[in-house]
Design a protein around this motif. Sequence first.
Motif, PDB file in Angstrom:
ATOM      1  N   ALA A 200     -37.359  -4.743  17.369  1.00 61.28           N
ATOM      2  CA  ALA A 200     -36.686  -5.306  18.342  1.00 61.28           C
ATOM      3  C   ALA A 200     -35.079  -5.738  17.421  1.00 61.28           C
ATOM      4  N   LEU A 201     -35.381  -6.529  16.184  1.00 58.92           N
ATOM      5  CA  LEU A 201     -34.065  -6.855  15.616  1.00 58.92           C
ATOM      6  C   LEU A 201     -33.216  -5.615  14.972  1.00 58.92           C
ATOM      7  N   ILE A 202     -34.051  -4.484  14.471  1.00 56.01           N
ATOM      8  CA  ILE A 202     -33.210  -3.173  13.997  1.00 56.01           C
ATOM      9  C   ILE A 202     -32.608  -2.582  15.255  1.00 56.01           C
ATOM     10  N   LYS A 203     -33.386  -2.483  16.366  1.00 56.98           N
ATOM     11  CA  LYS A 203     -32.458  -1.880  17.429  1.00 56.98           C
ATOM     12  C   LYS A 203     -31.447  -2.605  17.928  1.00 56.98           C
ATOM     13  N   SER A 204     -31.588  -4.073  18.050  1.00 61.40           N
ATOM     14  CA  SER A 204     -30.516  -4.745  18.442  1.00 61.40           C
ATOM     15  C   SER A 204     -29.267  -4.745  17.518  1.00 61.40           C
ATOM     16  N   ALA A 205     -29.419  -4.251  16.258  1.00 62.14           N
ATOM     17  CA  ALA A 205     -28.437  -4.146  15.327  1.00 62.14           C
ATOM     18  C   ALA A 205     -27.547  -3.034  15.866  1.00 62.14           C
ATOM     19  N   VAL A 206     -28.350  -2.001  15.889  1.00 59.76           N
ATOM     20  CA  VAL A 206     -27.377  -0.692  16.338  1.00 59.76           C
ATOM     21  C   VAL A 206     -26.858  -0.890  17.763  1.00 59.76           C
ATOM     22  N   LEU A 207     -27.523  -1.642  18.642  1.00 58.99           N
ATOM     23  CA  LEU A 207     -26.796  -1.743  20.175  1.00 58.99           C
ATOM     24  C   LEU A 207     -25.749  -2.686  20.082  1.00 58.99           C
ATOM     25  N   LEU A 208     -25.688  -3.702  19.282  1.00 59.23           N
ATOM     26  CA  LEU A 208     -24.815  -4.629  19.105  1.00 59.23           C
ATOM     27  C   LEU A 208     -23.450  -3.864  18.702  1.00 59.23           C
ATOM     28  N   GLY A 209     -23.611  -3.141  17.421  1.00 60.16           N
ATOM     29  CA  GLY A 209     -22.407  -2.166  16.961  1.00 60.16           C
ATOM     30  C   GLY A 209     -22.004  -1.233  18.061  1.00 60.16           C
ATOM     31  N   ASP A 228     -35.215   3.189  17.544  1.00 55.84           N
ATOM     32  CA  ASP A 228     -36.852   2.873  17.898  1.00 55.84           C
ATOM     33  C   ASP A 228     -37.555   3.748  16.949  1.00 55.84           C
ATOM     34  N   ALA A 229     -37.012   4.750  16.275  1.00 60.31           N
ATOM     35  CA  ALA A 229     -37.745   5.651  15.301  1.00 60.31           C
ATOM     36  C   ALA A 229     -37.511   4.952  14.107  1.00 60.31           C
ATOM     37  N   ILE A 230     -36.407   4.349  13.692  1.00 60.86           N
ATOM     38  CA  ILE A 230     -36.362   3.869  12.378  1.00 60.86           C
ATOM     39  C   ILE A 230     -36.849   2.541  12.125  1.00 60.86           C
ATOM     40  N   GLY A 231     -36.912   1.881  13.407  1.00 57.75           N
ATOM     41  CA  GLY A 231     -37.463   0.406  13.411  1.00 57.75           C
ATOM     42  C   GLY A 231     -39.101   0.761  13.108  1.00 57.75           C
ATOM     43  N   LEU A 232     -39.761   1.633  13.645  1.00 57.78           N
ATOM     44  CA  LEU A 232     -41.340   1.829  13.399  1.00 57.78           C
ATOM     45  C   LEU A 232     -41.508   2.253  11.751  1.00 57.78           C
ATOM     46  N   ALA A 233     -40.527   3.263  11.622  1.00 57.18           N
ATOM     47  CA  ALA A 233     -40.784   3.931  10.233  1.00 57.18           C
ATOM     48  C   ALA A 233     -40.301   2.774   9.147  1.00 57.18           C
ATOM     49  N   PHE A 234     -39.444   1.997   9.439  1.00 50.55           N
ATOM     50  CA  PHE A 234     -39.368   0.847   8.517  1.00 50.55           C
ATOM     51  C   PHE A 234     -40.690  -0.048   8.499  1.00 50.55           C
ATOM     52  N   GLN A 235     -41.125  -0.368   9.218  1.00 50.76           N
ATOM     53  CA  GLN A 235     -42.313  -1.168   9.382  1.00 50.76           C
ATOM     54  C   GLN A 235     -43.712  -0.149   8.637  1.00 50.76           C
ATOM     55  N   VAL A 236     -43.764   1.104   9.024  1.00 46.09           N
ATOM     56  CA  VAL A 236     -44.865   1.686   8.365  1.00 46.09           C
ATOM     57  C   VAL A 236     -44.854   2.019   6.969  1.00 46.09           C
ATOM     58  N   TRP A 237     -43.384   2.094   6.493  1.00 48.92           N
ATOM     59  CA  TRP A 237     -43.302   2.241   5.190  1.00 48.92           C
ATOM     60  C   TRP A 237     -43.425   0.993   4.362  1.00 48.92           C
ATOM     61  N   ASP A 238     -43.148  -0.271   5.082  1.00 53.33           N
ATOM     62  CA  ASP A 238     -43.385  -1.572   4.668  1.00 53.33           C
ATOM     63  C   ASP A 238     -44.958  -1.627   4.239  1.00 53.33           C
ATOM     64  N   ASP A 239     -45.767  -1.016   5.111  1.00 51.99           N
ATOM     65  CA  ASP A 239     -47.181  -1.051   5.207  1.00 51.99           C
ATOM     66  C   ASP A 239     -47.741  -0.262   3.948  1.00 51.99           C
ATOM     67  N   GLN A 284     -37.574  12.343  13.820  1.00 52.40           N
ATOM     68  CA  GLN A 284     -37.158  12.089  15.261  1.00 52.40           C
ATOM     69  C   GLN A 284     -35.923  11.548  15.383  1.00 52.40           C
ATOM     70  N   ALA A 285     -35.471  10.504  14.245  1.00 49.08           N
ATOM     71  CA  ALA A 285     -34.322   9.737  14.417  1.00 49.08           C
ATOM     72  C   ALA A 285     -33.173  10.666  14.234  1.00 49.08           C
ATOM     73  N   VAL A 286     -33.051  11.342  13.062  1.00 53.27           N
ATOM     74  CA  VAL A 286     -32.147  12.451  12.808  1.00 53.27           C
ATOM     75  C   VAL A 286     -31.824  13.262  13.779  1.00 53.27           C
ATOM     76  N   HIS A 287     -32.726  13.797  14.602  1.00 47.96           N
ATOM     77  CA  HIS A 287     -32.771  14.784  15.495  1.00 47.96           C
ATOM     78  C   HIS A 287     -31.914  14.035  16.731  1.00 47.96           C
ATOM     79  N   ALA A 288     -32.158  12.765  16.960  1.00 48.34           N
ATOM     80  CA  ALA A 288     -31.556  12.191  18.245  1.00 48.34           C
ATOM     81  C   ALA A 288     -30.120  11.963  17.812  1.00 48.34           C
ATOM     82  N   LEU A 289     -29.637  11.716  16.567  1.00 49.61           N
ATOM     83  CA  LEU A 289     -28.203  11.327  16.105  1.00 49.61           C
ATOM     84  C   LEU A 289     -27.457  12.671  16.469  1.00 49.61           C
ATOM     85  N   GLN A 290     -28.042  13.836  15.964  1.00 41.00           N
ATOM     86  CA  GLN A 290     -27.457  15.103  16.226  1.00 41.00           C
ATOM     87  C   GLN A 290     -27.044  15.330  17.525  1.00 41.00           C
TER      88      GLN A 290
END
Length: 311
Positions: A200-209, A228-239, A284-290
């Motif tokens: 939620a905080l990661i998504k809000s950062a993107v949407l605030l900008g 959404d994709a990078i937010g979940l990836a961040f936590q998966v990688w933290d795990d 998925q995240a990179v494909h969205a940006l494209q």
Amino acid sequence: MGLPEQDSSNIGLQDAIVQYKTRIEQFLTQELSAATVDEIILKEAMEYSLLLGGKRLRPFLVYATGGLFKADLHDLDAPAAALEAIHTYSLIHDDLPAMDDDELRRGSPTCHIKFDEATAILAGDTLQSFAFNVLSSHDYQQVTAPQIVKMFSLLTQAATDMCAGQSIDLQQTNTLNTTELETDVLLINLKEMHRLKTGALIKSAVLLGATCGNANEQEIEILSQYADAIGLAFQVWDDVLDITSDTLTLGKPQGSDVAANKTTYPALLGLDGARIKAKNLITQAVHALQQLPYNTQQLEQLAYYIIERDH
């Protein structure tokens, strides 16, 4: 006095991280200095936690996303700082004995260890109100009143979601080997928890900008998919790092999830499966940006950085 303008759109990721990190820390220091907190120890605890360092990932996302739409860097300072204050408040409370009971954060004693538990609670509470004061009192140059209201809405919802995610996390502590739910159901529940607590905080950062840059609805939707994709990836990688890294590198206790018997992606998918999950999310995240007709290089590089970091 405002901070100097910098064009970071065409520089490498590491240089941009340094520039944005320097900028947000200068702004946070400036805002904290001006904040009316009439109690010395409380203000010291706020400063200690907020200025302790860290990756400053969320401010980076505010600046980099706003930069896509040529948003004024000065205007982006306030939402970036407000979000980092909310994030820091969440870390202070997350570390408390009643929650994760951690003694290290960013390689230093947690706020309740450095000061005391009551002061830490109050510092977190005050950082939350400080965040909204920064967002409301900033001298914006190109941002309209409706945009400011939208940013308030984004930040309040993100903070609410983050607390809900933390509540779910607490309920799942010491439950990994006691539930009869199937793995696929556990994965759905885990994804929802992380969508709230971390995403939620990661998504809000993107949407605030994006809001500061006056992005349109289609652009907001595409950036939401990325976030959404990078937010979940961040936590998966933290795990993953909780298993593969060490306390000195992480700056917080390694193995704490395993010790707490928490449901994690490596626990459900295996270590290799969790790594594959994180990499697929970044794809998925990179494909969205494209889909965006802008120079999204920094946001793409940041996505890959999330699964290349060691802390």
